[in-house]
Scaffold this active site. Structure first.
Site, PDB file in Angstrom:
ATOM      1  N   GLY A 140       0.789  -1.238   0.000  1.00  0.00           N
ATOM      2  CA  GLY A 140       0.000   0.000   0.000  1.00  0.00           C
ATOM      3  C   GLY A 140       0.817   1.281   0.000  1.00  0.00           C
TER       4      GLY A 140
ATOM      5  N   ASN B 156       1.717   3.013  -2.594  1.00  0.00           N
ATOM      6  CA  ASN B 156       1.067   3.947  -3.527  1.00  0.00           C
ATOM      7  C   ASN B 156      -0.189   4.543  -2.907  1.00  0.00           C
ATOM      8  OD1 ASN B 156       2.335   4.184  -6.339  1.00  0.00           O
ATOM      9  ND2 ASN B 156       2.516   1.997  -5.896  1.00  0.00           N
TER      10      ASN B 156
ATOM     11  N   MET C 256      -3.927  -7.087  -7.065  1.00  0.00           N
ATOM     12  CA  MET C 256      -3.473  -8.225  -7.855  1.00  0.00           C
ATOM     13  C   MET C 256      -4.611  -9.132  -8.346  1.00  0.00           C
ATOM     14  SD  MET C 256      -0.526  -7.099  -7.850  1.00  0.00           S
ATOM     15  CE  MET C 256       0.569  -8.228  -8.696  1.00  0.00           C
ATOM     16  N   LYS C 257      -5.832  -8.787  -7.971  1.00  0.00           N
ATOM     17  CA  LYS C 257      -6.979  -9.551  -8.476  1.00  0.00           C
ATOM     18  C   LYS C 257      -7.407  -8.927  -9.803  1.00  0.00           C
ATOM     19  CE  LYS C 257     -11.844  -9.988  -7.017  1.00  0.00           C
ATOM     20  NZ  LYS C 257     -12.181 -11.384  -7.195  1.00  0.00           N
ATOM     21  N   ILE C 258      -7.762  -9.765 -10.769  1.00  0.00           N
ATOM     22  CA  ILE C 258      -8.216  -9.219 -12.050  1.00  0.00           C
ATOM     23  C   ILE C 258      -9.718  -8.922 -11.952  1.00  0.00           C
ATOM     24  CG2 ILE C 258      -8.532  -9.734 -14.514  1.00  0.00           C
ATOM     25  CD1 ILE C 258      -5.913 -11.289 -14.403  1.00  0.00           C
ATOM     26  N   LEU C 259     -10.093  -7.693 -12.258  1.00  0.00           N
ATOM     27  CA  LEU C 259     -11.506  -7.322 -12.181  1.00  0.00           C
ATOM     28  C   LEU C 259     -12.284  -8.031 -13.281  1.00  0.00           C
ATOM     29  CD1 LEU C 259     -11.221  -3.460 -11.574  1.00  0.00           C
ATOM     30  CD2 LEU C 259     -11.819  -5.230  -9.885  1.00  0.00           C
TER      31      LEU C 259
ATOM     32  N   ASN D 166      -5.119   2.043 -13.523  1.00  0.00           N
ATOM     33  CA  ASN D 166      -4.205   1.082 -12.888  1.00  0.00           C
ATOM     34  C   ASN D 166      -2.774   1.582 -13.018  1.00  0.00           C
ATOM     35  OD1 ASN D 166      -3.222  -1.470 -11.852  1.00  0.00           O
ATOM     36  ND2 ASN D 166      -2.693  -2.029 -13.960  1.00  0.00           N
TER      37      ASN D 166
ATOM     38  N   HIS E 126       1.078   0.199 -13.337  1.00  0.00           N
ATOM     39  CA  HIS E 126       1.743  -1.065 -13.680  1.00  0.00           C
ATOM     40  C   HIS E 126       3.265  -0.843 -13.733  1.00  0.00           C
ATOM     41  CE1 HIS E 126       2.245  -5.022 -15.358  1.00  0.00           C
ATOM     42  NE2 HIS E 126       3.060  -4.494 -16.261  1.00  0.00           N
TER      43      HIS E 126
HETATM   44  C1  GAR Z   1       3.409  -1.304  -7.488  1.00  0.00           C
HETATM   45  O1  GAR Z   1       4.746  -1.276  -7.882  1.00  0.00           O
HETATM   46  C2  GAR Z   1       2.502  -1.497  -8.685  1.00  0.00           C
HETATM   47  O2  GAR Z   1       3.005  -0.951  -9.863  1.00  0.00           O
HETATM   48  C3  GAR Z   1       2.436  -2.996  -8.775  1.00  0.00           C
HETATM   49  O3  GAR Z   1       2.391  -3.445  -7.453  1.00  0.00           O
HETATM   50  C4  GAR Z   1       3.130  -2.546  -6.628  1.00  0.00           C
HETATM   51  C5  GAR Z   1       2.302  -2.225  -5.413  1.00  0.00           C
HETATM   52  O4  GAR Z   1       3.050  -1.563  -4.450  1.00  0.00           O
HETATM   53  N1  GAR Z   1       1.287  -3.402  -9.525  1.00  0.00           N
HETATM   54  C6  GAR Z   1       1.234  -4.522 -10.245  1.00  0.00           C
HETATM   55  O5  GAR Z   1       2.159  -5.307 -10.332  1.00  0.00           O
HETATM   56  C7  GAR Z   1      -0.075  -4.742 -10.964  1.00  0.00           C
HETATM   57  N2  GAR Z   1       0.057  -5.746 -11.954  1.00  0.00           N
HETATM   58  P1  GAR Z   1       2.398  -0.877  -3.192  1.00  0.00           P
HETATM   59  O6  GAR Z   1       1.426  -1.899  -2.596  1.00  0.00           O
HETATM   60  O7  GAR Z   1       3.532  -0.587  -2.283  1.00  0.00           O
HETATM   61  O8  GAR Z   1       1.679   0.348  -3.654  1.00  0.00           O
END
Ligand code: GAR
Length: 184
Positions: free
Chosen positions: A14, A16, A87-90, A104, A106
């Site tokens: 979390g 982000n 990480m769940k696909i909607l 999203n 990525h």
């Molecule tokens: C982030 O780096 C994001 O880009 C990635 O997960 C991390 C979450 O970090 N997302 C994916 O891989 C989606 N396919 P956080 O929980 O510290 O924000």
């Protein structure tokens, strides 16, 4: 300024989410984080919901759960869903029934390296740079219209851990910039 209501979906750390909450407290930031959703009841990031007194919901693997989440979005007049390490696909159904924006973040420069394990694949292919992209969500994985991306050069001694750290650092700015771009 009247802020739009946003929800943030998370599965893990979390970081982000944390930066979005912090930036959203700025008077000029276009959104307010009004709801947090997770598919992982043990997600570390839930602590930010508690810390900042933001309601949160657990997204379970069922149609009923999907309906509850969608209804909560309607009730709270949410204008945008931010997937931040979700990480769940909607499901198609969810995307079609939420009539507002879904974005999203990525950890790659899309359209390259869609899907999982981006850092491993980037290193294996000896790429010169990597980065992160914010994009709209459609029914195809990591394929919606691009909003913003930011790249950085890979150093010879970088590994999955250092790339994760460097990518998250740029993401903490990129996600907020993207929301500003969308709403201003
Ligand atoms: C982030 O780096 C994001 O880009 C990635 O997960 C991390 C979450 O970090 N997302 C994916 O891989 C989606 N396919 P956080 O929980 O510290 O924000």
């Amino acid at each position: 300024m009247v802020k739009k209501n946003a929800s943030v979906f998370i599965s893990g750390e979390g970081s982000n989410l944390r930066s979005l909450i912090k930036n959203s407290r700025n008077y000029t930031f276009p959104v307010k984080i009004s709801l947090i959703v997770t598919d992982n009841k043990n997600a570390i990031g839930i602590k930010y919901a508690k810390k900042y007194s933001i309601p949160y919901l657990i997204f379970k693997n069922s149609l009923i759960s999907e309906k509850i989440i969608l209804n909560e979005h309607l009730k709270r007049k949410i204008s945008i869903i931010c997937l931040a390490g979700f990480m769940k696909i909607l499901s198609r159904n969810f995307i079609a029934n939420f009539k507002k924006k879904i974005v999203n973040i990525h950890p790659s420069i899309l359209p390259k390296y869609k899907g999982l394990n981006t850092y491993k694949r980037v290193l294996k292919n000896k790429e010169k740079f990597t980065g992160s992209t914010v994009h709209y969500v459609n029914e195809k994985l990591d394929s919606g219209k691009l909003i913003l991306s930011k790249k950085f050069f890979i150093e010879p001694d970088d590994n999955v851990e250092t790339l994760t750290k460097k990518t998250k650092e740029i993401e903490h700015i990129l996600f907020s910039k993207s929301l500003i771009k969308i709403f201003n």
